[in-house]
Write a protein that holds these residues in place. Structure first.
Motif, short mmCIF file in Angstrom:
data_model
loop_
_atom_site.label_atom_id
_atom_site.label_comp_id
_atom_site.label_asym_id
_atom_site.label_seq_id
_atom_site.Cartn_x
_atom_site.Cartn_y
_atom_site.Cartn_z
N VAL A 182 0.84 -1.20 0.00
CA VAL A 182 0.00 0.00 0.00
C VAL A 182 0.87 1.26 0.00
O VAL A 182 1.82 1.37 0.76
N ARG A 183 0.51 2.18 -0.87
CA ARG A 183 1.29 3.41 -1.02
C ARG A 183 0.73 4.52 -0.13
O ARG A 183 -0.48 4.58 0.11
N PRO A 184 1.60 5.42 0.34
CA PRO A 184 1.10 6.57 1.11
C PRO A 184 0.06 7.35 0.30
O PRO A 184 0.18 7.50 -0.91
N VAL A 254 -12.13 1.90 -3.77
CA VAL A 254 -10.85 2.10 -3.09
C VAL A 254 -9.68 1.58 -3.91
O VAL A 254 -9.83 0.72 -4.78
N ASP A 255 -8.50 2.10 -3.60
CA ASP A 255 -7.29 1.61 -4.24
C ASP A 255 -7.00 0.16 -3.84
O ASP A 255 -6.54 -0.64 -4.66
N TYR A 256 -7.26 -0.16 -2.57
CA TYR A 256 -6.99 -1.50 -2.04
C TYR A 256 -8.17 -1.94 -1.17
O TYR A 256 -8.58 -1.20 -0.27
N ALA A 257 -8.68 -3.13 -1.42
CA ALA A 257 -9.72 -3.71 -0.57
C ALA A 257 -9.21 -5.03 -0.02
O ALA A 257 -8.69 -5.86 -0.76
N PHE A 258 -9.38 -5.21 1.28
CA PHE A 258 -8.93 -6.43 1.96
C PHE A 258 -10.14 -7.16 2.54
O PHE A 258 -10.98 -6.55 3.19
N GLY A 278 -7.28 -1.20 -9.38
CA GLY A 278 -6.93 -1.32 -7.98
C GLY A 278 -6.60 -2.76 -7.62
O GLY A 278 -6.48 -3.63 -8.49
N MET A 279 -6.46 -3.02 -6.31
CA MET A 279 -6.06 -4.35 -5.86
C MET A 279 -7.01 -4.87 -4.79
O MET A 279 -7.31 -4.17 -3.83
N LYS A 304 -8.43 -5.07 -12.59
CA LYS A 304 -8.09 -5.12 -11.17
C LYS A 304 -7.11 -6.27 -10.91
O LYS A 304 -7.09 -7.27 -11.63
N THR A 305 -6.33 -6.13 -9.86
CA THR A 305 -5.48 -7.22 -9.40
C THR A 305 -6.20 -7.93 -8.27
O THR A 305 -6.60 -7.30 -7.29
N LEU A 306 -6.38 -9.22 -8.40
CA LEU A 306 -7.02 -10.03 -7.36
C LEU A 306 -6.01 -11.04 -6.87
O LEU A 306 -5.50 -11.86 -7.64
#
Length: 368
Positions: A182-184, A254-258, A278-279, A304-306
């Motif tokens: 994750v980027r700032p 979002v840029d990243y979803a977990f 996003g990822m 997207k990246t999964l």
């Protein structure tokens, strides 16, 4: 003889048994357990969702003191404080050589067999073998593990906090730092405010994310996520999580979803709330037979990246000490993760609280 929590039959409570424990053999370490966390992975086994040989000593998130070492052990000695590593990588398989010890083939085989590397286990009951979960068997007063599974740590961190490093903290923070990178200034959504989810949140905060959206159905847990760095919360019991995240990100996602629950429907939600390019990172563990439904056209059209992550894509001998250094420096919160402490005899009460969603992390404290 050692007292341990043993699973004899799927779907039934664990039994507290007095087991025989043989001495450590070549390359093995005997650990006197001081603390062990109650994790959803253990609960999945209890429910029969991750079938393994029975009877089985559960528990994989733990810390203790080295009591004895077998021949050939050089990395630890009696008296060392250690955290258990439930992916004791071999260093020789293709994935270890690729720099991915978290995917070690030898460690995966041990997971399936419930044994130590020589194909046997040191636990027994009435002369018959008792297997150990993830080479650890942490729900026991003492356990025997491979040398690679006992990671030496600094002595100034309480065992109850150090134990959390071996699964929930490494998995959550590692998913952010190692897997997603994750980027700032990024935007992040985290589905599941449990032991791992809270650590994903504080990992995202450490990485400098500007917006961290915590998603759960327990309002008390959502309120606590603010302590770990969440900027927004969504109660998925009251509103559609995907729509809420899109509203909070101007319709982009979002840029990243977990995903940190392990349910196919929330995995799909994580993918659907991720922006184009996003990822989506799947951290939760579902049953082996379950599948996730994702729109096929979206795969190329949204780019997207999964990906998934196992043990936070970590390298425990390197990462465990670093995480404890972050705690000692005041940059990682561990105390608020512990919701309740149980004696070994109360382990079924702890699992009941885990099942009901009451605890962030329940912890077994072993008597002196």
């Amino acid at each position: 003889m050692v007292k341990a929590a043993v699973l004899h039959h799927y779907g039934e409570p664990l039994a507290i048994e007095e087991l025989d424990l043989a001495a450590p053999r070549f390359g093995e370490v005997k650990v006197k357990m001081k603390a062990a966390g109650l994790c959803h992975s253990d609960w999945h086994v209890v429910q029969g969702q991750l079938p393994l040989p029975l009877p089985l000593v559960l528990g994989h998130e733990g810390a203790g003191i080295v009591e004895e070492v077998g021949e050939g052990v050089t990395s630890v000695q009696a008296g060392d404080h250690v955290v258990l590593n439930w992916v004791p990588s071999c260093g020789r398989c293709p994935y270890c050589r690729l720099g991915r010890p978290d995917l070690c083939e030898a460690a995966a085989r041990l997971t399936a067999t419930g044994t130590l590397p020589d194909g046997t286990t040191r636990f027994s009951l009435g002369g018959k073998p008792v297997y150990q979960f993830l080479t650890a068997g942490a729900f026991s007063e003492r356990t025997i593990v491979p040398e690679q599974a006992a990671i030496p740590i600094r002595r100034d961190v309480p065992f109850e906090l150090a134990a959390l490093i071996s699964c929930s903290v490494m998995t959550g923070v590692g998913a952010v730092i190692h897997a997603a990178r994750v980027r700032p200034g990024s935007t992040v959504a985290v589905i599941g405010a449990g032991g791992v989810g809270f650590n994903i949140i504080q990992g995202a905060a450490l990485a400098g994310a500007k917006q961290i959206i915590a998603i759960d159905i327990v309002e008390e847990k959502l309120t606590m996520t603010k302590t770990f760095g969440a900027t927004h919360t969504v109660n998925a019991g009251d509103e559609d999580a995907v729509s809420a995240v899109l509203d909070l990100t101007d319709g982009l996602g979002v840029d990243y979803a977990f995903e940190a629950i392990g349910r196919p429907e929330t995995m799909a939600d994580a993918y659907n709330m991720t922006r184009k390019a996003g990822m989506t990172v799947i951290v939760g563990i579902a049953a082996p037979h379950e599948t996730v439904e994702i729109n096929a056209f979206s795969l190329p059209s949204q780019a997207k990246t999964l990906t998934g992550v196992w043990l936070g894509q970590g390298n425990p001998p390197v990462d465990y000490p670093k995480l404890l250094d972050l705690y000692a420096a005041g940059k990682l919160k561990l105390e608020p993760l512990i919701s309740a402490v149980y004696a070994l005899e109360q382990i079924n009460d702890g699992f009941a609280a885990l099942k009901s969603g009451q605890n962030i992390r329940g912890l077994i404290r072993f008597e002196e």
